[in-house]
Design a protein around this motif. Structure first.
Motif, PDB file in Angstrom:
ATOM      1  N   MET A  90       0.827  -1.209   0.000  1.00 51.39           N
ATOM      2  CA  MET A  90       0.000   0.000   0.000  1.00 51.39           C
ATOM      3  C   MET A  90       0.864   1.263   0.000  1.00 51.39           C
ATOM      4  N   GLU A  94       0.885   4.266  -2.889  1.00 53.08           N
ATOM      5  CA  GLU A  94       0.796   5.720  -2.700  1.00 53.08           C
ATOM      6  C   GLU A  94       1.885   6.454  -3.479  1.00 53.08           C
ATOM      7  N   ALA A 174      -7.229   5.042 -10.156  1.00 57.00           N
ATOM      8  CA  ALA A 174      -8.016   5.259  -8.935  1.00 57.00           C
ATOM      9  C   ALA A 174      -8.847   4.025  -8.571  1.00 57.00           C
ATOM     10  N   GLN A 177      -6.631   1.469  -7.030  1.00 51.37           N
ATOM     11  CA  GLN A 177      -6.249   1.880  -5.664  1.00 51.37           C
ATOM     12  C   GLN A 177      -7.364   1.580  -4.688  1.00 51.37           C
ATOM     13  N   ARG A 178      -8.592   1.865  -5.126  1.00 51.55           N
ATOM     14  CA  ARG A 178      -9.747   1.601  -4.262  1.00 51.55           C
ATOM     15  C   ARG A 178      -9.863   0.096  -3.989  1.00 51.55           C
ATOM     16  N   MET A 181      -7.271  -1.031  -1.614  1.00 51.92           N
ATOM     17  CA  MET A 181      -7.628  -0.569  -0.263  1.00 51.92           C
ATOM     18  C   MET A 181      -8.628  -1.549   0.378  1.00 51.92           C
TER      19      MET A 181
ATOM     20  N   VAL B  28      -8.857   8.863  -3.967  1.00 54.93           N
ATOM     21  CA  VAL B  28      -9.166   7.656  -3.220  1.00 54.93           C
ATOM     22  C   VAL B  28      -8.931   7.906  -1.741  1.00 54.93           C
ATOM     23  N   GLN B  29      -9.965   7.600  -0.985  1.00 54.08           N
ATOM     24  CA  GLN B  29      -9.899   7.942   0.435  1.00 54.08           C
ATOM     25  C   GLN B  29      -9.424   6.780   1.283  1.00 54.08           C
ATOM     26  N   HIS B  32      -4.151   6.276   5.498  1.00 56.00           N
ATOM     27  CA  HIS B  32      -2.976   5.544   5.038  1.00 56.00           C
ATOM     28  C   HIS B  32      -1.957   5.460   6.168  1.00 56.00           C
ATOM     29  N   TYR B  38       3.545   0.980  10.189  1.00 58.71           N
ATOM     30  CA  TYR B  38       3.441  -0.452   9.928  1.00 58.71           C
ATOM     31  C   TYR B  38       4.461  -1.237  10.748  1.00 58.71           C
TER      32      TYR B  38
END
Lengths: 208, 128
Positions: A90, A94, A174, A177-178, A181, B28-29, B32, B38
């Protein structure tokens, strides 16, 4: 000659429904939390069932007779490491790095696959010894709980491979990425459930 | 009649609608983590996993009830550690617009107050 709404050769007008994608995945993540909580209820029921039936051995083997805690420790380590490597994936997402994201996802998948393999080895070993789900209420509830968790991890790996193909084909857009997630939440959630499993089923089963 | 129902629509005509929600839309929410967070979560988890295994496999406490209580406590703490460092749970909302909020002071002291709500001063609380 005759009036047309669009001149010949021009592209037909295209209409977009802007609002459909205006929320940037916030709604999806909230919905996914709802799914995770429903999954949590499923595991709560299985834990409760094990809590009620976990000592009904029907004169058969108990947890202390069957469980190999070294194997469980290895499995716990594998799942914990896979949570860490998914986190690294992840972090790379980013930074918009496709290659390293895929690498960390692959490592995560390998840890997951190793976990499932050891669990299958454990289950076949138990069944070969006669400790089948039909043997006692303890074993029925044990296989139901641990097996459901294992199935979740298995489908998590299928999902992971699917997303790796998606990321490879379309990049870290996007939508991907979603999706990553959502899978990260699923994957960490399974690790949380495993904390309950190794404590409540294996360690406490071994104690008595 | 329709006027009475209007305050339920979060007071949009008053101009203080955008004060909530919609703060970070368009990407994108989701919270993070960082490399540090981590690693912190991982190290804490390793400790919180290793100690219960050591207690059970080494029969350190010598009493199964005592051991059970201690390892359950370790599991509870580790679940919280995972929720914070891996699932990034916090007190912020998930980006969705809250469906309900406390009525603001300015809405209550609006100049239109008496005409709108008549003799029922707490009507707004019930509607919103």
């Amino acid at each position: 000659m005759h009036e047309t709404t669009a001149p010949p050769g021009a592209a037909a007008p295209v209409f977009y429904v802007q609002e459909e994608h205006a929320h940037g995945g916030g709604g999806t993540l909230f919905g996914f939390w709802l799914y995770l909580m429903s999954d949590c209820l499923l595991f709560a029921v299985l834990f409760a069932t094990y809590g009620v039936l976990g000592r009904n051995y029907a004169a058969g083997p108990s947890g202390a007779d069957l469980f190999d805690l070294r194997l469980v420790a290895v499995n716990t380590t594998l799942l914990l490491l896979s949570s860490l490597t998914y986190g690294f994936a992840m972090l790379e997402t980013e930074k918009d790095r496709v290659g390293t994201t895929l690498a960390w996802l692959a490592i995560t998948g390998l840890f997951g696959a190793a976990f499932v393999s050891i669990e299958i080895f454990e289950f076949t070993h138990l069944i070969r010894e006669g400790a089948t789900p039909q043997r006692s209420a303890f074993l029925s509830s044990f296989f139901a709980l641990v097996g459901t968790h294992g199935l979740h991890v298995t489908f998590g790996i299928v999902w992971l491979v699917t997303l790796m193909v998606q990321v490879r084909r379309h990049g870290l857009i996007a939508e991907n990425q979603r999706r990553l997630m959502c899978l990260s939440m699923f994957w960490h959630f399974l690790d949380v459930v495993w904390i309950g499993v190794f404590t409540f089923v294996y360690l406490m089963g071994y104690l008595r | 009649m329709s006027e009475l129902a209007e305050p339920g629509l979060a007071g949009k005509p008053d101009g203080h609608g955008p004060a909530h929600g919609g703060a970070h839309q368009g990407h994108v929410q989701g919270a993070h983590g960082t490399f540090r967070s981590y690693m912190t979560g991982f190290v804490l988890s390793v400790i919180l996993t290793a100690v219960p295994f050591w207690l059970v496999m080494g029969d350190v406490l010598g009493d199964s009830l005592k051991t059970s209580i201690v390892i359950m406590a370790f599991a509870a703490v580790q679940i919280v550690v995972h929720m914070i460092y891996f699932l990034h749970m916090n007190t912020k909302s998930e980006g969705a617009k809250p469906s309900w909020r406390w009525p603001s002071r300015s809405r209550l002291s609006s100049s239109r107050w008496p005409a709108r709500y008549g003799l029922y001063p707490f009507r707004e609380f019930l509607i919103s």
